[in-house]
Design an enzyme around this catalytic site. Structure first.
Site: not given
Ligand code: HPA
Ligand code: ZN
Length: 339
Positions: A199, A18, A277-278
């Protein structure tokens, strides 16, 4: 043997990152100062220390606060550029990045400003580093459907700069079927479709993402392993999963890295990939994810090769482009005596 150097040198793609999640505390402070925004934390170190999360929602609360410093075109450019430079340093050859338009349009920032500035940095990275990239706009689950549909309509105007639609934010309580019309409209306009599912949410959410949203790739998907029929379906379709080990650890999807399901996924024939991911929030970029999970699960060089190959294969590149990158990976594997 898998070493940090080997992972660093290996050509790879990243398919789940992201853009807003690449905002390092130092840049967050710089942008806050530039835009005269007061942050709740006194220093970048203090902010980084606050990155302890009990769940996805804990993380999202801080993530959306971070987004508030992104105002001007230069801010989005600087954020994206900083990430693409890091991606290049890690031998990422191709990346497919998410961004959350509603996190910005809801604050009065025009969609066009966000897309144009991210795309500008992507073009510069292609020119300067030969790093190719695609951009995916994500729908925020916690916002209403009208806002989601309006976002798709905006995205259609920028079709040339966007490859697909994604679905992210709080998962539990927001099953994919709520977004049927949203995804239909986007797919009809020619966008690829991906969605975060499984998730935190149950396997049913993954079924819905497949059957109702008609996704081309599954983001996370960890909880698919609880349903044998679902696993069989994912294997049969060779549906790619964008797995994010450090994110899973930080958000308590797994308690310990040694319990991460990546090896089981590979052994079952699931088309898993490794992603960050982040990265600014979860303690590591893509190579750190490869290294941590390789060590914890004792992955073989064959597993590593499969993961990197999957990363190109599961991308939205053309068949020719995929072949060029996979040939490069094969040369690398041969030079290292893997094949
Ligand atoms: N999951 C859901 N939404 C998100 C994530 C994530 O890992 N990272 C940024 N938005
Ligand atoms: Zn994500």
């Amino acid at each position: 043997m898998i070493t940090p150097e080997l992972i660093e040198q290996m050509p790879k793609a990243e398919l789940h990152v992201h853009v807003e999640g690449t905002l390092e505390p130092e840049l967050c402070f710089e942008l806050a100062k530039r835009n005269h925004i007061e942050l709740e934390f006194a220093t970048a170190e203090e902010l980084r220390e606050a990155y302890q999360f009990g769940s996805l929602q804990d993380f999202l609360d801080i993530y959306y606060q971070g987004c508030a410093v992104l105002i001007e075109e230069q801010d989005f450019y600087d954020l994206t550029w900083a990430h693409l430079e890091k991606a290049h340093q890690q031998n990422i050859r191709h990346t497919e990045m998410f961004f959350d338009p509603q996190a910005h349009t809801s604050r009065g920032i025009p969609f066009k400003r966000v897309v144009d500035s991210i795309a500008h940095a992507m073009t510069d990275a292609e020119t300067k580093f030969g790093l190719s990239s695609h951009l995916i706009f994500c729908i925020l689950r916690h916002m209403d459907i009208e806002s989601a549909l309006a976002t798709v309509d905006e995205a259609i105007k920028f079709k040339d700069q966007l490859i697909g639609i994604g679905l992210d934010s709080s998962e539990n309580g927001f099953p994919p079927n709520l977004y049927t019309e949203v995804f239909e409209r986007a797919r009809d306009a020619g966008f690829k479709a991906v969605a975060h599912a499984g998730e935190e949410g149950p396997p049913d959410y993954v079924w819905e993402a497949l059957d109702i949203l008609k996704i081309d790739r599954l983001d996370h998907g960890n909880r698919s392993l609880e349903d044998e029929k679902l696993v069989a379906r994912l294997v049969e379709e060779q549906m790619a999963l964008t797995v994010c080990p450090l994110s899973n650890l930080k958000l308590r999807v797994v308690d310990e890295m040694t319990e991460h399901p990546l090896k089981i996924m590979l052994d079952k024939g699931l088309k898993a990939t490794v992603n960050s991911d982040d990265p600014a929030y979860f303690g590591g970029h893509v190579n750190a994810n490869y290294l941590t999970v390789s060590e914890a699960l004792n992955l073989s060089v064959n597993d590593l090769y499969t993961l990197a190959r999957n990363s190109f294969d599961a991308s939205f590149l053309s068949a020719d482009e995929k072949k060029t990158y996979i040939d490069e990976l094969d040369n690398f594997a041969q030079e290292n005596g893997w094949k």
